[in-house]
Design an enzyme around this catalytic site. Structure first.
Site, PDB file in Angstrom:
ATOM      1  N   GLY A  52       0.786  -1.309  -0.061  1.00 15.92           N
ATOM      2  CA  GLY A  52      -0.144  -0.062  -0.027  1.00 15.92           C
ATOM      3  C   GLY A  52       0.794   1.256   0.043  1.00 15.92           C
ATOM      4  N   CYS A  54       1.681   3.594   2.511  1.00 22.31           N
ATOM      5  CA  CYS A  54       2.654   3.892   3.414  1.00 22.31           C
ATOM      6  C   CYS A  54       4.081   2.984   2.927  1.00 22.31           C
ATOM      7  CB  CYS A  54       2.513   3.044   4.721  1.00 22.31           C
ATOM      8  SG  CYS A  54       3.535   3.284   6.086  1.00 22.31           S
ATOM      9  N   THR A 151      -8.991   0.011   1.019  1.00 27.02           N
ATOM     10  CA  THR A 151      -8.326   0.196  -0.358  1.00 27.02           C
ATOM     11  C   THR A 151      -7.630   1.380  -0.416  1.00 27.02           C
ATOM     12  OG1 THR A 151     -10.683   1.086  -1.018  1.00 27.02           O
ATOM     13  CG2 THR A 151     -10.106  -1.041  -1.715  1.00 27.02           C
ATOM     14  N   SER A 153      -5.757   5.356  -0.428  1.00 21.64           N
ATOM     15  CA  SER A 153      -6.071   6.456  -1.047  1.00 21.64           C
ATOM     16  C   SER A 153      -5.095   6.786  -2.282  1.00 21.64           C
ATOM     17  CB  SER A 153      -6.038   7.691   0.244  1.00 21.64           C
ATOM     18  OG  SER A 153      -4.655   7.922   0.436  1.00 21.64           O
ATOM     19  N   GLY A 197       3.653  18.431   2.007  1.00 23.08           N
ATOM     20  CA  GLY A 197       4.600  19.391   1.340  1.00 23.08           C
ATOM     21  C   GLY A 197       5.775  19.684   2.088  1.00 23.08           C
ATOM     22  N   VAL A 252      -2.574  28.600  -6.393  1.00 16.99           N
ATOM     23  CA  VAL A 252      -2.059  28.450  -7.696  1.00 16.99           C
ATOM     24  C   VAL A 252      -3.168  28.679  -8.633  1.00 16.99           C
ATOM     25  CG1 VAL A 252      -0.695  26.983  -9.407  1.00 16.99           C
ATOM     26  CG2 VAL A 252       0.194  27.180  -7.081  1.00 16.99           C
ATOM     27  N   ASP A 321      -7.030   4.692   5.007  1.00 14.92           N
ATOM     28  CA  ASP A 321      -7.356   5.977   4.253  1.00 14.92           C
ATOM     29  C   ASP A 321      -8.763   6.164   3.667  1.00 14.92           C
ATOM     30  OD1 ASP A 321      -4.954   6.818   4.944  1.00 14.92           O
ATOM     31  OD2 ASP A 321      -4.037   6.730   2.881  1.00 14.92           O
ATOM     32  N   HIS A 450      19.466  10.861  31.269  1.00 10.23           N
ATOM     33  CA  HIS A 450      20.120  11.963  31.112  1.00 10.23           C
ATOM     34  C   HIS A 450      21.461  11.981  30.183  1.00 10.23           C
ATOM     35  CE1 HIS A 450      21.184  16.451  31.913  1.00 10.23           C
ATOM     36  NE2 HIS A 450      22.269  15.770  32.263  1.00 10.23           N
TER      37      HIS A 450
END
Length: 474
Positions: A52, A54, A151, A153, A197, A252, A321, A450
């Protein structure tokens, strides 16, 4: 050993659970259903898309490319500047081949190791529901007690003048197409300032592209609850650190592949080598799946489900999705497992009230829980600068901040928002803390290793209660 079977072979078996789609939701649901003793079939339309979104064009390849780009960028930014090495040169083709090897490794692991170990069978072919219990694949009819729609996206294509011609010519590419590139454009305009993006913009900038990000909303990451994350990202990180040109509140209006130009709503014309579409994704419910034909409720292109991953048709579930909820692999996994467990007779649900949202930029961004303004009397907000963290200093990443929201009445942490190193990991700790109602008093009792980045969570909680020891007295 592969678990693949033919349609004719699948026809003669009474399946307890059939998952349509082999992405995160479908594969994880199939494995969980098999663990619970169900006879499971996993159907994938296209062999090249096993795993898929991912695995092929999402989480997995993005992280590999970001990892390689981060190291390349760090070599140039620090080691060369400090005179430790003379030069670096990146082989982009080899970089993308490394990404392809990782994808093959993940798919092979599941196909030849995990799925066979649980007896899950796989069938390659286009699935069409002919009834709530019958699925047609090729000429074969497969019967199932329970069906999972998973299914996935596809990239959402904005209705912009010239966009179709831009896609045909290769001047414009989707976020899926990006992963099949073999060279990096000298300049690129990215349509969309969301997680996709930002991640790809960070990657391209580190590889030497001149990047422009155009976002129609008034800030980057407009779906994130804390607006300060997007505003800080635009000004401090994208513009100052990477030289990315950010244009918010702008759209755009035209893509002109013949002249390699993009026209904006501001009237500005930008000349670039490529346009990258990162305007989100939309569920794969169209085509021959025939969801409406068997009565499954589809609204705005997404399959409607309850918090048990059930559709309105008994025995038909949906996950990932295709449900149009968060479009995150993390959510898809939990949805798919809930569907499998409920198909097996358990009572499992998905808690959508605490879903961590993450951007794997540099620095990383993460958010979970409540976001409120400073003047809300019900909550106390504390924001810790990350430059007080010793590991952030040592790793040359002393930027960003960690913010928590605390319920004033009960002293419990109810929100976490961070821009900084390893935010994607720390947010999971915050999610557990919020879910379990961790209070400021309880946080003071905890001992962390730490120096580590995750101390920022506790340090910020200590800041609220006046016990922080890293900042000077105000």
């Amino acid at each position: 050993m592969s678990t693949e079977i033919t349609g004719r072979e699948a026809e003669g078996i009474k399946w307890d659970f059939v998952a349509i789609g082999s992405g995160t939701a479908g594969a994880d649901a199939a494995i969980r259903a098999a663990q619970l003793g169900l006879k499971v079939l996993l159907i994938e339309r296209d062999r090249s898309r096993l795993g898929g979104t991912c695995v092929n064009v999402g989480c997995v390849p993005t992280k590999k490319l970001l990892y390689l780009a981060d190291h390349y960028h760090e070599l140039g930014r620090f080691l060369i500047n400090e005179g430790l090495i003379a030069s670096t040169k990146l082989d982009v083709k080899a970089m993308f081949e490394a990404k392809d090897r990782l994808i093959s490794q993940v798919i092979s692991w599941y196909t030849f190791k995990v799925l066979p170990s649980y007896g899950v069978r796989q069938l390659i072919g286009e699935a069409r529901l002919v009834s709530p219990r019958s699925i047609k694949v090729g000429d074969s009819i497969i019967e199932a007690r329970n069906v999972l729609i998973a299914t996935g996206s596809r990239p959402k294509i904005p209705p912009i003048k010239g966009m179709e011609q831009g896609l045909r010519s290769g001047f414009a590419v989707t976020s899926d197409d990006f992963f099949y590139l073999r060279s990096i454009p000298d300049s690129v305009l990215i349509i969309g300032g969301g997680a996709i993006g930002i991640e790809l913009g960070t990657l391209l900038s580190k590889l030497g592209s001149r990047v422009t990000i155009v976002e129609v909303m008034d800030r980057l990451l407009p779906t994130f609850p804390d607006p300060e994350l997007g505003n800080y990202l635009a000004s401090r990180i994208m513009m100052e650190m990477y030289g990315v040109n950010v244009k918010v509140g702008t759209s755009v209006t035209e893509v002109d592949p013949s002249n390699k130009m993009v026209r904006l709503s501001s009237g500005e014309t930008v000349k670039v080598d490529a346009v990258l579409i990162a305007t989100g994704r939309e569920p794969n419910t169209q085509g021959g799946l025939n969801l409406e034909g068997v009565g499954v409720e589809v609204r705005n292109g997404a399959v409607m489900v309850d918090d048990h991953s059930r559709t309105n048709i008994p025995g038909i579930y949906a996950a990932g999705d295709v449900t149009g909820k968060y479009m995150l692999a993390s959510v898809a996994k939990v949805q798919g497992i809930a569907a499998a467990e409920n198909a097996a007779g358990l009572d499992s649900r998905v808690d959508y009230s605490l879903v961590p949202m993450v951007v794997f930029s540099d620095p990383e961004i993460a958010s979970v829980g409540i976001s409120v303004g400073k003047d809300d009397p019900r909550y106390v907000i504390a924001k810790m600068p990350n430059y007080i963290n010793y590991r952030a200093i040592a790793y040359n990443k002393p930027y960003g901040w960690t913010k928590i929201v605390v319920d004033r009445a009960g002293g419990k942490i109810v929100g976490f928002h961070m821009i900084g190193p390893w935010a994607s990991e720390i947010v999971n700790m915050a999610t557990i803390a919020i879910k379990k109602g961790l209070t400021l008093d309880e946080a003071k009792e905890l001992v962390f290793s730490h120096p580590v980045f995750s101390e920022l969570l506790i340090d910020t909680m200590e800041l609220v209660s006046g016990g922080n020891v890293y900042l000077p007295k105000r």
